[in-house]
Scaffold this motif. Structure first.
Motif, short mmCIF file in Angstrom:
data_model
loop_
_atom_site.label_atom_id
_atom_site.label_comp_id
_atom_site.label_asym_id
_atom_site.label_seq_id
_atom_site.Cartn_x
_atom_site.Cartn_y
_atom_site.Cartn_z
N SER A 1 0.74 -1.11 -0.08
CA SER A 1 0.13 0.07 -0.06
C SER A 1 0.73 1.33 -0.27
O SER A 1 1.90 1.34 0.43
CB SER A 1 -0.65 0.12 1.26
OG SER A 1 -1.77 -0.87 1.42
N MET B 1 -8.23 2.15 8.08
CA MET B 1 -8.47 1.67 9.16
C MET B 1 -7.85 2.40 10.26
O MET B 1 -6.39 2.32 10.10
CB MET B 1 -8.19 0.12 9.13
CG MET B 1 -9.01 -1.01 8.32
SD MET B 1 -8.52 -2.53 8.40
CE MET B 1 -7.60 -2.63 6.66
N ASP C 1 -4.54 -2.60 11.27
CA ASP C 1 -4.98 -2.97 10.01
C ASP C 1 -5.79 -4.49 10.21
O ASP C 1 -6.58 -4.63 10.99
CB ASP C 1 -3.58 -3.10 9.05
CG ASP C 1 -3.64 -3.52 7.51
OD1 ASP C 1 -4.51 -4.20 7.06
OD2 ASP C 1 -3.31 -2.82 6.80
N HIS D 1 -8.91 -0.43 0.37
CA HIS D 1 -9.19 -1.95 0.90
C HIS D 1 -10.25 -1.82 1.82
O HIS D 1 -10.06 -0.87 2.79
CB HIS D 1 -7.76 -2.39 1.17
CG HIS D 1 -7.57 -3.82 1.54
ND1 HIS D 1 -8.19 -4.34 2.64
CD2 HIS D 1 -7.04 -4.87 0.85
CE1 HIS D 1 -8.12 -5.65 2.52
NE2 HIS D 1 -7.21 -6.01 1.62
N ARG E 1 -4.87 -10.27 -7.61
CA ARG E 1 -4.02 -11.36 -7.07
C ARG E 1 -4.89 -12.28 -6.01
O ARG E 1 -5.75 -11.86 -5.64
CB ARG E 1 -3.18 -10.61 -6.19
CG ARG E 1 -3.33 -10.06 -4.80
CD ARG E 1 -2.09 -9.34 -4.21
NE ARG E 1 -2.50 -8.58 -3.07
CZ ARG E 1 -2.70 -9.35 -1.63
NH1 ARG E 1 -2.74 -10.50 -1.76
NH2 ARG E 1 -2.89 -8.31 -0.61
N ASP F 1 -5.14 -13.79 -2.50
CA ASP F 1 -4.98 -13.00 -1.15
C ASP F 1 -4.80 -14.13 -0.28
O ASP F 1 -5.78 -15.08 -0.27
CB ASP F 1 -5.95 -12.14 -1.15
CG ASP F 1 -5.61 -11.43 0.12
OD1 ASP F 1 -4.42 -11.00 0.54
OD2 ASP F 1 -6.75 -11.00 0.83
N HIS F 2 -3.67 -14.27 0.28
CA HIS F 2 -3.35 -15.56 1.38
C HIS F 2 -3.56 -16.72 0.65
O HIS F 2 -4.13 -16.96 -0.25
CB HIS F 2 -4.27 -15.38 2.31
CG HIS F 2 -4.29 -14.05 3.04
ND1 HIS F 2 -5.03 -13.61 4.15
CD2 HIS F 2 -3.60 -12.92 2.94
CE1 HIS F 2 -4.80 -12.49 4.61
NE2 HIS F 2 -3.86 -12.02 3.82
N TYR G 1 1.18 -15.17 3.70
CA TYR G 1 1.67 -15.18 2.20
C TYR G 1 2.53 -16.16 2.00
O TYR G 1 3.88 -16.04 1.63
CB TYR G 1 2.35 -13.70 1.98
CG TYR G 1 1.47 -12.60 2.07
CD1 TYR G 1 0.85 -12.34 0.81
CD2 TYR G 1 0.88 -11.99 3.39
CE1 TYR G 1 -0.44 -11.23 0.97
CE2 TYR G 1 -0.01 -10.98 3.22
CZ TYR G 1 -0.61 -10.63 2.13
OH TYR G 1 -1.64 -9.77 1.93
C1 DNO Z 1 -3.48 -8.20 4.69
C2 DNO Z 1 -3.71 -7.35 3.58
C3 DNO Z 1 -4.03 -5.74 4.02
C4 DNO Z 1 -3.72 -4.89 3.03
C5 DNO Z 1 -3.86 -3.55 3.45
C6 DNO Z 1 -4.15 -2.62 2.27
O1 DNO Z 1 -3.05 -9.47 4.24
O2 DNO Z 1 -4.83 -7.48 2.88
O3 DNO Z 1 -2.89 -5.36 5.23
O4 DNO Z 1 -2.77 -5.03 2.46
O5 DNO Z 1 -4.86 -3.37 4.31
O6 DNO Z 1 -3.88 -1.40 2.57
#
Ligand code: DNO
Length: 391
Positions: A64, A105, A109, A240, A346, A348-349, A365
């Motif tokens: 970010s 947020m 986060d 996000h 992408r 994600d996780h 990740y």
């Molecule tokens: C966690 C991510 C978040 C995301 C931020 C974007 O895995 O999805 O930390 O990168 O909230 O600003």
């Protein structure tokens, strides 16, 4: 959709060579070494960009460019912080990196309470346990008035946990909630910080008296201020969603639902004010119909995160397989391939599997788990593209 991958820079053990071999087209990254709130110089951006391009990839998305706390709580330094943000955006624009993800947020986060919840097959996923989270709030943070945010049944379970939890488990809970999940995405708390709970309490105080309405106004102020630079350089900003998408720790969260997203897109009605459609975050909220939201917001979606959650009885949630859960990823792939065929996406996780657990990746990740998920998503994309061709 463009197949992208979140890469944490040259220190990431997953190399750009590896990404090329698994079919990744674009890289999602940030200048992770620049402290939160400082300007991203054109020189530093170009340096990383050239490195990425030397592997035959492109820097597709910034994830970010962090919005510092003073912007969110409207501190005295807010306008100067926004100016610096705009300079970074212009520098990114000059280099042609034009999709920029951020979040709004306060303080914290994304939140999980368990980084390695086992599945019967021996893999593990990230998990959010409501009782443990309430325990952190009521017993560890000892936030004033915290009890008012939980029902009697949940508080009873918190007391029960208090009788059995060990010191090691308490420490692990703090480490998971405020350190390990935060350090690599958010400059507020870093690994190695002494007294993370103390830092966290001080950060929370800055938001005393800031409710959802105030935070919304601060977001509108920020977005209105940076839109001219986005217009000038063709930058798509994409917020996000809050993860999880509900109020936590007495802090307002304002990107949690269809209504919230509709509000923020209308409040600053400019196509450059857009959304990161994170199916994982949104599907962790029982109130969200993720497929309906994708259909409604596709036109303003500039970046897609594909992941899916399951909500369990009692309200805990687990990161499900990319083939299952409330995210309905097949349907999302249909919507985005049809409406936004070039949008960067992408996975994600992913699960931790096949030795990922020994390699010290950032939580969520993993390499093998994400690679498996990418293969699953590519399969969906191939079928959907075939469907679209035959129509
Ligand atoms: C966690 C991510 C978040 C995301 C931020 C974007 O895995 O999805 O930390 O990168 O909230 O600003």
């Amino acid at each position: 959709m463009e197949k992208t991958w979140r890469w944490f820079g040259k220190k990431d053990r997953i190399t750009l060579d590896m990404l090329r071999q698994i079919g990744v087209e674009g890289v999602v990254t940030a200048l992770h070494e620049v402290p939160n709130g400082e300007v991203w110089t054109e020189e530093a951006i170009r340096g990383l960009q050239r490195h990425i391009e030397s592997f035959g990839l492109r820097w597709s998305v910034v994830e970010s460019l962090p919005v510092c706390e003073a912007i969110k709580y409207a501190g005295a330094e807010r306008d100067r912080a926004i100016e610096r943000y705009a300079v970074s955006l212009a520098n990114l624009g000059r280099c042609g990196v034009r999709t920029v993800c951020y979040n709004f947020m306060p303080v914290i986060d994304w939140i999980r309470t368990d980084l390695a919840r086992p599945w019967p097959d021996g893999t593990t996923s990230l998990y959010f346990d409501r009782v443990r989270f309430a325990y952190f709030d009521v017993k560890i943070l000892a936030r004033e008035g915290a009890e008012r945010d939980y029902d009697a049944e949940l508080l009873r379970k918190v007391e029960e946990l208090d009788r059995t939890i060990t010191d090691v488990e308490r420490e692990r809970l703090v480490d998971t909630i405020v350190v390990r999940t935060q350090g690599f995405v958010n400059g507020n708390i870093r690994e190695g910080d002494f007294d993370p709970v103390g830092i966290f309490r001080r950060l929370l105080q800055r938001y005393a008296g800031i409710d959802r309405e105030r935070l919304r106004e601060n977001m509108r102020y920020f977005l209105s201020a940076v839109m001219p630079v986005c217009d000038e350089w063709g930058i798509d900003l994409c917020v996000h969603p809050d993860d999880p998408p509900f109020q936590v720790l007495g802090l307002p969260r304002i990107v949690t639902s269809e209504e919230d997203i509709a509000w923020l897109l209308e409040a600053v009605d400019n196509p450059h004010n857009g959304l990161t459609f994170c199916a994982g975050s949104l599907s962790a909220g029982a109130h969200n119909d993720v497929v309906k939201m994708a259909g409604r917001f596709a036109a303003r979606t500039h970046f897609v995160h594909l992941r899916s959650c399951d909500i369990l009885p009692g309200g805990d949630f687990i990161e499900a397989s990319h083939l299952e859960g409330r995210g309905h990823l097949v349907e999302l792939v249909r919507i985005f391939e049809r409406e936004r065929p070039r949008v960067p996406m992408r996975v994600d996780h992913g699960r931790t599997m096949l030795g990922d657990e020994r390699l010290g990746y950032n939580p969520g990740y993993s390499f093998h788990g994400r690679m498996l998920a990418l293969g699953q998503i590519e399969g969906m994309m191939a079928v959907v593209k075939d469907e679209l061709r035959k129509r």
